[in-house]
Design an enzyme around this catalytic site. Structure first.
Site, PDB file in Angstrom:
ATOM      1  N   HIS A 137      -2.872  -9.868  12.032  1.00  0.00           N
ATOM      2  CA  HIS A 137      -2.273  -8.709  11.576  1.00  0.00           C
ATOM      3  C   HIS A 137      -1.908  -7.565  12.708  1.00  0.00           C
ATOM      4  O   HIS A 137      -2.924  -7.530  13.395  1.00  0.00           O
ATOM      5  CB  HIS A 137      -3.188  -8.057  10.490  1.00  0.00           C
ATOM      6  CG  HIS A 137      -2.601  -6.607  10.258  1.00  0.00           C
ATOM      7  ND1 HIS A 137      -1.581  -6.497   9.728  1.00  0.00           N
ATOM      8  CD2 HIS A 137      -3.180  -5.569  10.377  1.00  0.00           C
ATOM      9  CE1 HIS A 137      -1.316  -5.041   9.544  1.00  0.00           C
ATOM     10  NE2 HIS A 137      -2.599  -4.529   9.990  1.00  0.00           N
ATOM     11  N   CYS A 139      -3.506  -2.896   4.419  1.00  0.00           N
ATOM     12  CA  CYS A 139      -2.507  -4.126   4.958  1.00  0.00           C
ATOM     13  C   CYS A 139      -2.703  -5.527   4.331  1.00  0.00           C
ATOM     14  O   CYS A 139      -2.100  -6.329   4.729  1.00  0.00           O
ATOM     15  CB  CYS A 139      -2.197  -4.222   6.148  1.00  0.00           C
ATOM     16  SG  CYS A 139      -1.975  -2.601   7.031  1.00  0.00           S
ATOM     17  N   GLU A 155       0.682  -1.273   0.132  1.00  0.00           N
ATOM     18  CA  GLU A 155      -0.114   0.143   0.020  1.00  0.00           C
ATOM     19  C   GLU A 155       0.871   1.363  -0.105  1.00  0.00           C
ATOM     20  O   GLU A 155       0.299   2.413   0.151  1.00  0.00           O
ATOM     21  CB  GLU A 155      -1.056  -0.019   1.037  1.00  0.00           C
ATOM     22  CG  GLU A 155      -0.135  -0.065   2.515  1.00  0.00           C
ATOM     23  CD  GLU A 155      -1.062   0.588   3.843  1.00  0.00           C
ATOM     24  OE1 GLU A 155      -1.691  -0.334   4.385  1.00  0.00           O
ATOM     25  OE2 GLU A 155      -1.562   1.732   3.750  1.00  0.00           O
TER      26      GLU A 155
END
Lengths: 476, 476
Positions: A247, A117, A83
């Site tokens: 994450h 993400c 990203e």
């Protein structure tokens, strides 16, 4: 169809430049423990002016091919999740093609996958599906997750980080997908996004983003449980997986997430939840997902989740967390949020910490990308065969060595670098210091961006032992 | 494994606002025929201030679901290909989730794929692979290609365009993939890219981009031929496919490309090349790919390709071009370069023009994205069964109706819109005119971007026949 498709090999690269969160707390005038305990973070890596997502991924891919002795002609697919936008049209994948063109291999499918993400997970799924599809030509897939997470001065700045993770994909893998065991939750949200195109910094609603993360976690877990139950005819609960990998924007959210899964088991009346836990969780049963989603009372949801975390995760979830989650938190706590690379750096941490105990184990991963896209999915681990074995992955990654040989910057110098990088973002017509002294041998670095925005990189020689930086030669 | 996976259904949306290339030529003071003959373009669609890539794809997806009567819960994957960046982190896919959340379906995999005009092809391949993989859950995949191509004032401006194409993916498709028949060429190049993050306009080296395109075409064709020969034990040549569909930045390049394939057949001494052709092509044999690539003499390569095109395509390739390529050029010539949607708009044109003659036919497509990524691949067409039949696709797309009901803008007004859009790109805190009078019923449009850059869209009622714009109600 190819069987046991998954991750055959992996490597991780993160910049050797870092700042201690404790020092940053003091420098920022934040209350003691705000970053280290409040966020749960220990250290943060950042790109200096000679590194970026392209140089990091050039380094990581080159290292993986060399260390596992993979012929570049044997790569049939290469995908990137990121990203960190350096160019809005030209993919990072095309920069990496330089590595393969030298060997005459340009027949390599795949481009970049984008959503915050989550892009790395999308790339990994795509690569696994390719190997299982009729278009697979028998060669390996390669997935790269590369990001540099930087924030404007303020409360979000300590949640930065930077890294590139690279994974080789193919059949008979030591880290194999259980593809039917997967639940996604995708939705339209403005929790974290990058609409200010000229700035590298995101627009973040931190509170909303945490709530979105936890709601997506709930939904994905329910979806995965329901699929498991349909397939296996029995209930799924935390006891059905050996490890949970999340994450990790910052470690505290990972702690909360695991407590939240325990709460989900309680709400679903899972047989694995004991009486003591049921009693303690009783007061929070109004925190049932359905209600809080419908009322759209996000703040209330967030506050209750916080309270529950404080009371529950410390008491009930702590021993389970230490066993099932903690081993995957090393790199995310030491390097920071690596965006797309974050989840796979956590997986790398698990392999680093538990390599000899992972044979036959099930690992459940939760990937989240703001905006939002989220998936919970399952991997089955086995020792594998050299060079595609967990012990070889452990040795190639050399996580401890890489962490040990870093260079801590005082916060003042870190802030200076951030200022320079603000000017450099999207800029043209400049040369860098070309100073590679802090970088490990074999590392790529940015030398110039010309008047047409074309980027040039050099590689620090791999075979020279740098006497002045002996620790680097060991570390990397 | 699922069989005959491919495109079950498709639809196309392009803005009703357009400018005639002949009028633009005159307005720009260009020599007569520069855009219409030199580029081979007839008309160009553009987004007015109430449309963008998000609104176009909201419209296209909603239309497809309604017209083919697809239950939104039956979508298990949704992927977007685009190079028009409105947000650097939040994917266009997450905006489209609004359509599915209403129906309680958030378990939909896939994000956005990015590399210039190639992202749609990457998304399509990913979707097909998913259906063939063990992670497929039996539901449909949905692929969206959406782009708005705009250029700064100057020679590239007439090569703009805008559209969204949506394709439903699943097994037993009337447009099925021949997945083994595929050749890619991916390489690091700076022919067209978007490094100026604050501007919507690309940096373009037009000459280099054309050369890169033709070189990638050569390499992909050789790769595909060689794979065919390995699989089938015989030579592949132009005679082995009924139609060739090219990514179309402008039509002249498509003409050149087809001539180039004929030249490739000549160089490979294909039995399908007759004596007259061999004689005519003799003088150009120094144009052999290998030599010109090695010498890196791109300019020479480009000049020779131009000469060859002038002499060869008009004489030798013309009848073949008319039969095998021309039917796919309608929408690209009428709408312009639609970037990721361009190739699939060409495929839609072929179905529009030849629907009743396509059963059993092989169509070879060439997808190109600057930077660069390129793939040549093969589809096998069959009539299929309603609603997933070529005749139903023809009827749903209603290409002729959509083209007929457009609103031609005088060049002055087009230039005004471009100026407004320059200011609006990346901006926040504004409301649009909310004027949907030119849009067809059922079309989404942008109403506001708030102070946090959040975008709001409305939908023009679908069921109301607009008396003042009767042609729109028919056309769309």
């Amino acid at each position: 169809m190819a069987k046991n498709v998954g991750i055959l090999a992996m490597d991780i690269y993160f910049p050797p430049t870092c700042v201690q969160q404790e020092a940053l707390e003091a420098h920022d005038g934040a209350s003691k423990g705000k970053y280290t305990i409040g966020l749960g973070q220990e250290c943060m890596a950042f790109c200096s002016e000679v590194e970026d997502v392209i140089s990091m991924s050039l380094t990581a891919v080159t290292n993986l091919l060399e260390k596992y002795k993979i012929d570049p002609k044997q790569i049939g697919r290469l995908e990137v999740g990121s990203e960190t936008v350096i160019d809005k049209s030209k993919s990072i994948k095309t920069f990496l093609m330089q590595i393969f063109e030298k060997f005459g291999n340009t027949d390599i499918e795949g481009v970049d996958s984008t959503n915050a993400c989550y892009g790395g997970t999308a790339a990994l799924f795509n690569c696994v599906n390719w190997v299982e599809s009729s278009s697979w030509d028998g060669r390996y897939g390669l997935v790269v997750c590369t990001d540099s997470a930087v924030y404007a001065e303020g409360p979000a700045r300590p949640t930065g980080g930077a890294a590139a993770v690279v994974m080789l994909v193919g059949p008979d893998a030591p880290v194999a997908f259980e593809s039917k065991l997967r639940g996604s939750h995708m939705s339209h949200a403005y929790d974290f996004y990058k609409p200010n195109l000229a700035s590298e910094y995101p627009v973040v609603d931190g509170k909303l983003s945490q709530t979105c993360y936890l709601m997506a976690l709930d939904t994905c877990y329910k979806c995965l449980c329901s699929k498991y139950e349909k397939l296996e005819g029995k209930q799924f609960s935390l006891s059905n997986a050996d490890y949970f990998v999340f994450h990790s924007p910052y470690n505290k959210l990972v702690q909360k997430s695991f407590a939240r899964l325990l709460f989900n088991d309680f709400m679903r009346n899972a047989s694995s939840v004991d009486e003591a836990t049921k009693e303690k969780l009783g007061p929070f049963s109004t925190l049932s997902g359905d209600e809080s989603y419908q009322s759209r009372d996000l703040e209330k949801f967030g506050a209750l989740a916080d309270t529950m975390h404080r009371q529950v995760s410390q008491q009930l979830a702590k021993p389970l967390y230490d066993a099932k989650v903690q081993p995957s938190t090393l790199i995310p706590k030491q390097v920071g949020n690596m965006y797309t690379a974050s989840l796979y750096a956590a997986l790398a941490s698990l392999i680093h910490n538990k390599h000899s105990e992972l044979d036959g184990k099930r690992v459940v991963l939760f990937s989240y990308g703001s905006g939002l896209t989220a998936t919970m999915f399952s991997l089955k681990l086995s020792e594998g065969r050299h060079p595609f074995s967990l012990s070889n992955i452990l040795s190639v990654m050399n996580v401890a060595g890489k962490l040990k040989s870093r260079h801590e910057f005082p916060p003042e110098n870190f802030v200076e670098v951030m200022k320079l990088m603000e000017h450099r973002y999207g800029a043209k017509d400049f040369v860098t210091s070309k100073d590679s002294s802090l970088l490990a041998p074999g590392t790529y670095y940015l030398t110039e961006v010309d008047s047409m925005y074309r980027r040039f990189y050099a590689k620090k020689p791999a075979d020279v032992t740098n006497c002045e930086n002996g620790s680097l030669a060991n570390g990397h």
